[in-house]
Motif scaffolding. Sequence first.
Motif, PDB file in Angstrom:
ATOM      1  N   ALA B  87       0.973  -1.240  -0.054  1.00 51.08           N
ATOM      2  CA  ALA B  87      -0.204  -0.027  -0.089  1.00 51.08           C
ATOM      3  C   ALA B  87       0.913   1.222   0.069  1.00 51.08           C
ATOM      4  CB  ALA B  87      -0.940   0.341   1.551  1.00 51.08           C
ATOM      5  N   LEU B  88       0.131   1.996  -0.280  1.00 54.51           N
ATOM      6  CA  LEU B  88       1.182   3.851  -0.241  1.00 54.51           C
ATOM      7  C   LEU B  88       1.005   3.908   1.833  1.00 54.51           C
ATOM      8  CD1 LEU B  88       2.172   6.095  -1.097  1.00 54.51           C
ATOM      9  CD2 LEU B  88      -0.105   6.812  -1.669  1.00 54.51           C
ATOM     10  N   TYR B  89       2.353   3.948   1.676  1.00 48.13           N
ATOM     11  CA  TYR B  89       1.537   4.690   3.548  1.00 48.13           C
ATOM     12  C   TYR B  89       2.300   6.461   3.631  1.00 48.13           C
ATOM     13  CZ  TYR B  89       1.108  -0.305   4.800  1.00 48.13           C
ATOM     14  OH  TYR B  89       0.875  -1.117   4.745  1.00 48.13           O
ATOM     15  N   LEU B  90       0.762   6.752   4.330  1.00 48.68           N
ATOM     16  CA  LEU B  90       0.866   8.339   4.713  1.00 48.68           C
ATOM     17  C   LEU B  90       1.517   8.882   5.380  1.00 48.68           C
ATOM     18  CD1 LEU B  90      -2.205   9.314   1.966  1.00 48.68           C
ATOM     19  CD2 LEU B  90      -0.295   9.399   1.809  1.00 48.68           C
ATOM     20  N   CYS B  91       2.368   9.886   5.900  1.00 55.78           N
ATOM     21  CA  CYS B  91       1.858  10.463   7.652  1.00 55.78           C
ATOM     22  C   CYS B  91       1.490  11.726   6.603  1.00 55.78           C
ATOM     23  CB  CYS B  91       3.601  10.841   7.081  1.00 55.78           C
ATOM     24  SG  CYS B  91       4.080  11.220   8.876  1.00 55.78           S
ATOM     25  N   ALA B  92       0.916  12.157   8.271  1.00 56.83           N
ATOM     26  CA  ALA B  92       0.568  13.549   8.349  1.00 56.83           C
ATOM     27  C   ALA B  92       0.151  14.476   9.803  1.00 56.83           C
ATOM     28  CB  ALA B  92      -1.370  13.718   7.634  1.00 56.83           C
ATOM     29  N   SER B  93       0.601  15.199   9.069  1.00 55.03           N
ATOM     30  CA  SER B  93       1.115  16.398  10.526  1.00 55.03           C
ATOM     31  C   SER B  93      -0.594  17.445  11.101  1.00 55.03           C
ATOM     32  CB  SER B  93       2.429  16.538  11.347  1.00 55.03           C
ATOM     33  OG  SER B  93       2.254  18.383  10.368  1.00 55.03           O
ATOM     34  N   ASN B 106       4.038  13.001   0.691  1.00 52.84           N
ATOM     35  CA  ASN B 106       3.582  12.171  -0.724  1.00 52.84           C
ATOM     36  C   ASN B 106       3.560  10.730  -0.399  1.00 52.84           C
ATOM     37  OD1 ASN B 106       3.176  14.330  -1.824  1.00 52.84           O
ATOM     38  ND2 ASN B 106       5.536  14.976  -2.529  1.00 52.84           N
ATOM     39  N   GLY B 107       3.889  10.011   1.318  1.00 54.11           N
ATOM     40  CA  GLY B 107       4.314   9.105   0.733  1.00 54.11           C
ATOM     41  C   GLY B 107       4.961   8.171   0.615  1.00 54.11           C
ATOM     42  N   THR B 108       5.177   6.976   1.492  1.00 56.18           N
ATOM     43  CA  THR B 108       5.916   5.565   0.854  1.00 56.18           C
ATOM     44  C   THR B 108       5.205   4.308   0.522  1.00 56.18           C
ATOM     45  OG1 THR B 108       7.549   5.755   3.212  1.00 56.18           O
ATOM     46  CG2 THR B 108       7.762   3.882   1.970  1.00 56.18           C
ATOM     47  N   ARG B 109       5.365   4.199  -1.013  1.00 54.67           N
ATOM     48  CA  ARG B 109       5.538   2.855  -2.096  1.00 54.67           C
ATOM     49  C   ARG B 109       5.490   1.666  -1.705  1.00 54.67           C
ATOM     50  NH1 ARG B 109       0.047   2.303  -3.112  1.00 54.67           N
ATOM     51  NH2 ARG B 109       0.118   4.161  -4.564  1.00 54.67           N
ATOM     52  N   LEU B 110       4.778   0.714  -0.355  1.00 58.04           N
ATOM     53  CA  LEU B 110       5.449  -0.210   0.372  1.00 58.04           C
ATOM     54  C   LEU B 110       4.437  -1.620  -0.977  1.00 58.04           C
ATOM     55  CD1 LEU B 110       7.599  -1.971   1.775  1.00 58.04           C
ATOM     56  CD2 LEU B 110       4.485  -2.219   3.901  1.00 58.04           C
ATOM     57  N   THR B 111       5.796  -2.218  -1.503  1.00 66.86           N
ATOM     58  CA  THR B 111       5.490  -3.249  -1.853  1.00 66.86           C
ATOM     59  C   THR B 111       6.065  -4.956  -1.475  1.00 66.86           C
ATOM     60  OG1 THR B 111       5.572  -2.327  -3.841  1.00 66.86           O
ATOM     61  CG2 THR B 111       5.303  -4.816  -4.364  1.00 66.86           C
TER      62      THR B 111
END
Lengths: 113, 113
Positions: B87-93, B106-111
């Motif tokens: 998935a795409l893992y999004l961080c928000a502050s 902009n997220g980390t795309r984990l495969t």
Amino acid sequence: TQLLEQSPQFLSIQEGENLTVYCNSSSVFSSLQWYRQEPGEGPVLLVTVVTGGEVKKLKRLTFQFGDARKDSSLHITAAQPGDTGLYLCAGASLGNQGGKLIFGQGTELSVKP
Amino acid sequence: DAGVTQSPTHLIKTRGQHVTLRCSPISGHKSVSWYQQVLGQGPQFIFQYYEKEERGRGNFPDRFSARQFPNYSSELNVNALLLGDSALYLCASSSDRTYSPLHFGNGTRLTVT
């Protein structure tokens, strides 16, 4: 479990047409936010609505929060190719201190020139 | 000012492995939230941290954990990776003001293969 049902899921229209995206829930939210997300990027906030019945306008975009604070809509007038993207509604639960939002499934909008 | 930064941008892991994702919030923001976005879906809340304390946790298994550091940066850890964790893992502050919007990286795309 709180859910936000967003519709339609996909929308493909011609430049100049109008469109409306709906966001519905059986739960009451303290506020509702609309985000737009482009490929490879995180969602970017468009607007926050907090009062039942509230209407906010952002150029060609009109956002409405339902009187009961359970639903919201986004209306775009005279859509342009630059409006293409994923539109997300997100609700904050009552008493939520921020950070936790319930997102809808998103509406993938494509505006063709 | 720099926005929310996440690293790495892309990551490929094998089933059963462990992964650590990192996030630096906007300067002055003390709240960090993590979301998982599966392709074609809206983001789903995983964790919120504020002042190094867990403030909220979504419906994710114990394989998911996070922490926040004194400088308000955060890490998301996922153990025993499954294919479904792709998935795409999004961080928000966000700030701690009422109705404060989330500012996403902009997220980390984990495969996971």
